[in-house]
Design a protein around this motif. Sequence first.
Motif, PDB file in Angstrom:
ATOM      1  N   GLU A 263       0.846  -1.189   0.000  1.00  0.00           N
ATOM      2  CA  GLU A 263       0.000   0.000   0.000  1.00  0.00           C
ATOM      3  C   GLU A 263       0.883   1.240   0.000  1.00  0.00           C
ATOM      4  O   GLU A 263       1.926   1.272   0.655  1.00  0.00           O
ATOM      5  CB  GLU A 263      -0.914   0.009   1.224  1.00  0.00           C
ATOM      6  CG  GLU A 263      -1.844   1.216   1.293  1.00  0.00           C
ATOM      7  CD  GLU A 263      -2.841   1.130   2.435  1.00  0.00           C
ATOM      8  OE1 GLU A 263      -3.445   0.047   2.586  1.00  0.00           O
ATOM      9  OE2 GLU A 263      -2.988   2.115   3.173  1.00  0.00           O
TER      10      GLU A 263
ATOM     11  N   ASP B 285      -3.314   3.871  -2.585  1.00  0.00           N
ATOM     12  CA  ASP B 285      -3.399   2.861  -3.631  1.00  0.00           C
ATOM     13  C   ASP B 285      -2.788   1.596  -3.060  1.00  0.00           C
ATOM     14  O   ASP B 285      -1.822   1.640  -2.297  1.00  0.00           O
ATOM     15  CB  ASP B 285      -2.656   3.312  -4.887  1.00  0.00           C
ATOM     16  CG  ASP B 285      -2.998   2.434  -6.085  1.00  0.00           C
ATOM     17  OD1 ASP B 285      -3.959   1.644  -5.969  1.00  0.00           O
ATOM     18  OD2 ASP B 285      -2.316   2.556  -7.113  1.00  0.00           O
ATOM     19  N   ARG B 286      -3.395   0.457  -3.408  1.00  0.00           N
ATOM     20  CA  ARG B 286      -2.959  -0.800  -2.800  1.00  0.00           C
ATOM     21  C   ARG B 286      -2.923  -1.911  -3.826  1.00  0.00           C
ATOM     22  O   ARG B 286      -3.521  -1.812  -4.905  1.00  0.00           O
ATOM     23  CB  ARG B 286      -3.859  -1.171  -1.628  1.00  0.00           C
ATOM     24  CG  ARG B 286      -5.314  -1.299  -1.984  1.00  0.00           C
ATOM     25  CD  ARG B 286      -6.194  -1.394  -0.755  1.00  0.00           C
ATOM     26  NE  ARG B 286      -6.007  -0.267   0.137  1.00  0.00           N
ATOM     27  CZ  ARG B 286      -6.640   0.894  -0.006  1.00  0.00           C
ATOM     28  NH1 ARG B 286      -7.497   1.088  -1.015  1.00  0.00           N
ATOM     29  NH2 ARG B 286      -6.433   1.880   0.836  1.00  0.00           N
ATOM     30  N   GLN B 287      -2.245  -2.996  -3.434  1.00  0.00           N
ATOM     31  CA  GLN B 287      -2.085  -4.135  -4.336  1.00  0.00           C
ATOM     32  C   GLN B 287      -1.817  -5.383  -3.518  1.00  0.00           C
ATOM     33  O   GLN B 287      -1.146  -5.330  -2.483  1.00  0.00           O
ATOM     34  CB  GLN B 287      -0.928  -3.860  -5.298  1.00  0.00           C
ATOM     35  CG  GLN B 287      -0.522  -5.046  -6.160  1.00  0.00           C
ATOM     36  CD  GLN B 287       0.660  -4.724  -7.036  1.00  0.00           C
ATOM     37  OE1 GLN B 287       0.502  -4.128  -8.091  1.00  0.00           O
ATOM     38  NE2 GLN B 287       1.854  -5.101  -6.605  1.00  0.00           N
TER      39      GLN B 287
ATOM     40  N   ASP C 232      -6.996  -6.712  -9.823  1.00  0.00           N
ATOM     41  CA  ASP C 232      -6.905  -5.335 -10.319  1.00  0.00           C
ATOM     42  C   ASP C 232      -7.553  -4.403  -9.297  1.00  0.00           C
ATOM     43  O   ASP C 232      -8.761  -4.188  -9.313  1.00  0.00           O
ATOM     44  CB  ASP C 232      -7.577  -5.222 -11.686  1.00  0.00           C
ATOM     45  CG  ASP C 232      -7.353  -3.853 -12.325  1.00  0.00           C
ATOM     46  OD1 ASP C 232      -6.597  -3.067 -11.733  1.00  0.00           O
ATOM     47  OD2 ASP C 232      -7.917  -3.599 -13.396  1.00  0.00           O
TER      48      ASP C 232
ATOM     49  N   SER D  29      -6.366  -1.191  -8.865  1.00  0.00           N
ATOM     50  CA  SER D  29      -6.011   0.191  -9.224  1.00  0.00           C
ATOM     51  C   SER D  29      -6.632   0.645 -10.533  1.00  0.00           C
ATOM     52  O   SER D  29      -6.242   1.690 -11.055  1.00  0.00           O
ATOM     53  CB  SER D  29      -4.475   0.315  -9.321  1.00  0.00           C
ATOM     54  OG  SER D  29      -3.844  -0.057  -8.133  1.00  0.00           O
ATOM     55  N   LYS D  30      -7.631  -0.099 -11.052  1.00  0.00           N
ATOM     56  CA  LYS D  30      -8.149   0.263 -12.371  1.00  0.00           C
ATOM     57  C   LYS D  30      -8.890   1.602 -12.353  1.00  0.00           C
ATOM     58  O   LYS D  30      -8.910   2.309 -13.359  1.00  0.00           O
ATOM     59  CB  LYS D  30      -9.075  -0.834 -12.872  1.00  0.00           C
ATOM     60  CG  LYS D  30     -10.273  -1.103 -11.960  1.00  0.00           C
ATOM     61  CD  LYS D  30     -11.121  -2.230 -12.514  1.00  0.00           C
ATOM     62  CE  LYS D  30     -12.311  -2.535 -11.603  1.00  0.00           C
ATOM     63  NZ  LYS D  30     -13.142  -3.650 -12.155  1.00  0.00           N
TER      64      LYS D  30
ATOM     65  N   HIS E 193      -8.010   4.254 -10.968  1.00  0.00           N
ATOM     66  CA  HIS E 193      -7.074   5.376 -10.914  1.00  0.00           C
ATOM     67  C   HIS E 193      -6.505   5.717 -12.291  1.00  0.00           C
ATOM     68  O   HIS E 193      -5.620   6.575 -12.380  1.00  0.00           O
ATOM     69  CB  HIS E 193      -5.917   5.056  -9.967  1.00  0.00           C
ATOM     70  CG  HIS E 193      -6.336   4.860  -8.546  1.00  0.00           C
ATOM     71  ND1 HIS E 193      -7.095   5.777  -7.855  1.00  0.00           N
ATOM     72  CD2 HIS E 193      -6.111   3.832  -7.666  1.00  0.00           C
ATOM     73  CE1 HIS E 193      -7.322   5.340  -6.619  1.00  0.00           C
ATOM     74  NE2 HIS E 193      -6.734   4.147  -6.490  1.00  0.00           N
ATOM     75  N   TYR E 194      -7.000   5.103 -13.348  1.00  0.00           N
ATOM     76  CA  TYR E 194      -6.510   5.358 -14.705  1.00  0.00           C
ATOM     77  C   TYR E 194      -7.634   5.957 -15.539  1.00  0.00           C
ATOM     78  O   TYR E 194      -8.818   5.608 -15.378  1.00  0.00           O
ATOM     79  CB  TYR E 194      -5.998   4.062 -15.355  1.00  0.00           C
ATOM     80  CG  TYR E 194      -4.653   3.616 -14.808  1.00  0.00           C
ATOM     81  CD1 TYR E 194      -3.484   3.888 -15.490  1.00  0.00           C
ATOM     82  CD2 TYR E 194      -4.561   2.934 -13.589  1.00  0.00           C
ATOM     83  CE1 TYR E 194      -2.248   3.486 -14.997  1.00  0.00           C
ATOM     84  CE2 TYR E 194      -3.341   2.538 -13.079  1.00  0.00           C
ATOM     85  CZ  TYR E 194      -2.188   2.817 -13.786  1.00  0.00           C
ATOM     86  OH  TYR E 194      -0.974   2.423 -13.279  1.00  0.00           O
TER      87      TYR E 194
ATOM     88  N   SER F   5      -2.162   7.629 -15.449  1.00  0.00           N
ATOM     89  CA  SER F   5      -2.516   7.415 -14.050  1.00  0.00           C
ATOM     90  C   SER F   5      -2.718   8.761 -13.376  1.00  0.00           C
ATOM     91  O   SER F   5      -1.959   9.699 -13.598  1.00  0.00           O
ATOM     92  CB  SER F   5      -1.421   6.625 -13.330  1.00  0.00           C
ATOM     93  OG  SER F   5      -1.668   6.584 -11.927  1.00  0.00           O
TER      94      SER F   5
ATOM     95  N   GLY G 110       1.800   5.081  -8.310  1.00  0.00           N
ATOM     96  CA  GLY G 110       0.907   4.037  -7.827  1.00  0.00           C
ATOM     97  C   GLY G 110       1.242   2.710  -8.474  1.00  0.00           C
ATOM     98  O   GLY G 110       2.336   2.490  -9.008  1.00  0.00           O
TER      99      GLY G 110
ATOM    100  N   LYS H 161      -2.192  -0.928 -13.791  1.00  0.00           N
ATOM    101  CA  LYS H 161      -3.587  -1.289 -14.003  1.00  0.00           C
ATOM    102  C   LYS H 161      -3.680  -2.728 -14.517  1.00  0.00           C
ATOM    103  O   LYS H 161      -2.784  -3.222 -15.177  1.00  0.00           O
ATOM    104  CB  LYS H 161      -4.205  -0.330 -15.010  1.00  0.00           C
ATOM    105  CG  LYS H 161      -5.627  -0.675 -15.404  1.00  0.00           C
ATOM    106  CD  LYS H 161      -6.090   0.196 -16.549  1.00  0.00           C
ATOM    107  CE  LYS H 161      -7.470  -0.241 -17.021  1.00  0.00           C
ATOM    108  NZ  LYS H 161      -7.926   0.546 -18.192  1.00  0.00           N
TER     109      LYS H 161
END
Length: 919
Positions: free
Chosen positions: A535, A564-566, A606, A608-609, A611-612, A627, A637, A640
């Motif tokens: 994050e 933003d996280r993953q 996904d 962060s999609k 944020h694009y 982004s 970040g 995507k």
Amino acid sequence: MHKFRSKKIFSGIVIVTFCSALTWKGEAHPVSGWEFYSLLTKRQDTIPKPNRDSSKKKPSLPLFRDSSSNRNIISETDTVPNRDTTPGNVRVDTFSFKISKDTLEAPVNYEAEDSAVIQVPEKRVLLYGKTKTTYKDVTLTAPVVALDQETHILTAIADRDSLGDVLNRAHFEQGTNVFDSDTIAFNFKSQRGITRNTFTQQEEMFIQGEKIKKIDDKTVFISRGRFTTCNLDEPHFAFRTNKLKVINKKIAVSGPTHPEFEGVPVPVYLPFGFFPLSSGRHSGFLPPQYTTNEDFGVGLEGVGYYKVLNDNFDVTLRGNIYSYGGWSATLTPTYRVRYRYNGSMNFSLQHTKFNFKGDPDYNLVKTFQINWSHSVDQRARPGTSFSANVNAGSTKYNQYVANNPYKNFQNQLSSSIAYSKNWAGKPYNLTLSANHNQNNNTRLINLTLPDAGFTVNTLYPLQRQELVGTPKWYEKLGIGYSGSFRNQISFYDSLFSFDHLLDTMQWGASHRIPITLSLPPMGPLLISPSVSYEEVWLQKQSHLKWNDVTKKLDTSYSKGLFTDRQMSFGLGFNTSLFGTFQFRNSRLAALRHVMRPTFSINYRPDLSKHHYYKVIVDSTGRELEFSEFAGNLMGSGFSKGQYGGISFGIDNNLEMKWRSKKDTGENAIKKVRLIDGFGFNSGYNFLADSLKLQNFNLYLRSTLFEKINLTASALYSPYKTDQYGRPINQFAWEGPGFNLGQITYGSISMSTSFQSKTKDEKEGKTKQEQPDAADLNRITDPNLVADQQQLMDYMRRNPAEFVDFNVPWQISLSFALGFNRRPKSDYSGFETELNSNLSFSNSFSLTPKWNFSTNGYFDVITKKLQTFTMSINREMHCWQMSIGVTPVGVYRSFNFTISPKSGILQDLKINRSRYFYNY
């Protein structure tokens, strides 16, 4: 009875009466053996001792000092009962030896290989043939020695051949005093002596005196002396003086002095000479160096003073002054507390003038620079460390450093101050740092303050407290944490203001929690599952919008706290495969191939999609995706799209075994590495809408014949591209127009060096033990940083003075080629950037004393020689001469230097340098 005369009878009666009178009250007492240095017989009391009560203590032994001989005399109480029965009356024996006043304090030991003659009436000892005489700390060896016992004078004489030439000189050693002479007269009692035609060495200085008087173990006076740093019997150069005083390991002071070369005097006289011989730190003046410069004029550089304040602190002050009115000053204090910390600082001021007041091109520039280096001994506070390396100052400081083109074009300055803390017995680690980056060309300064990091080492929550037996598979489940926080301020030195600093402030943070599990190996296969959560905290959002009026993209920002996280999941497999192919009846014995394949299954949702977004980038309506976190301190970040696929790769190396014709047995088979490593890695995303097969990373590294270092890498794309150069969802070999794809990035570099065998193997080993430039770069003592930097700068400016004449020739070559496809600034497509260069350096000895060397840099793309330097060097035993010319380059220069090699006389060099700038 007529034979006995009355005279004889009377004489006998008188003698008997006299002896009886002397011994009427006499008693016999034993003499203590302690009063002799050595005993010829065993000490034993012949008178039986009376029985005494064991409860009574033996009286103590009184101690006396003989003033004549300065010896301790120990007297023992008489063991025979005293006839005087008065209580407390104890009789003491005061018998002792008295030493003559002219006796030496220690014995004189001597030996001779030929013969020794002792002249008893004259009290002289004559020694012949490789004699050796020792007295206390004095050791003297000579062909002929005469020792006079009455005067305590030892005379040593050298032997000569039939022509009068000296064959062997007398050699004298006392402590740190060592010299060889034709004649030595030394008084053992007074420790003084006179020598003739004497040779001695003090540090790097060789001294010869026609007559030398030694007054103590440290000080000598020399009449008609000659001193030099050339270690030949007939030196190439020397300084002659009629009077010279030398205090060993401290200083040498001379009267009027004039130099001579090859025995020919030079009509240049110095009123006096002052030569420090002490080792270690000592205060004193630093001599300047004469220089010329087209921009600054004639000047003196390096004049200053070094002051030792105490054992922990010293200061160096240096300055430069030029005829056009410019000057610079540098103050360098250093400090050290053993086992705690050490460091050094550097404060520099420049006052640079170009031309004179009233001239149209008159210019006055004031600049400064600060350097600080500090480190803490780890033994002071275990688990805690602090270090600092600061380089900051005016952006134009390096531009106005005289006669140093390397600094003039050094545009990057960086600094770092770091503190770290480890908790004993706990898996925590804290790091705090402040960083500084400065571009002198753009005048942009970036300050990162603070930059904090906190990590928790991998913990195993399911592991038992007491490990007994084989651990279970689930006990190897580990979890960790790593986080960082960063704050950065950017500004131009010409636009510095507090409000501007707040506007340019950026901050951000990142967090990562990895979860790993090590499963037991399944035969040759290793399996490792993993889970990771990441994050980032970001400061701003950016939005691009096409402006139809200006035909450009407008940018707007919104500040706040954005995240933003993953997450990712993976399961990895790896193993190793070995293969060997044997050869018979061939010098090639075998080929061995090692292959290490890796394979992993990965999934990443996904997150962060949203944020694009897509934006029109030109008037044709073409859209590109960006982004909204672009331009943040912690990056843009996460990428995507979801990923669900595999990653794979293969790493290889290749070896061979070669049979040698010269060796036999086990030494006949030699292993040769053909390729150190080559392979590829890529991946396939099953969940992607298009372009599922990822690009291939190719690499190769090898050392051919242990001489040629080869490194290559490339990025291969298997897809076709559209008119703008962007990949489309179609493989290159599909459809009409067969194609294998394209390499979007590639680089290859090769380097090699060859050199002949050294002339003198012993000298070659000695030079290999000396530190080179790479070793100097590894110096970590802050007290040596300033000296190290000055030495490195001098070596770069004067490479001709560091030529190894022990190597007849050497050649070094390096070649680099690379290209990269990058997007154009208007997003209308891609362009290929190509670069290639060739570097070379060589050194060739024309004769054993003359060396010619060149080095340069050639740009293959522009087909121009960017830099070329050549130099010719002369080895003159105790002196060195170098002529260097740089006719091609951003700066051109000419340099002529002739100087002695000794560090004591390094300031006597003659230097003529001219720099011609082309910028």
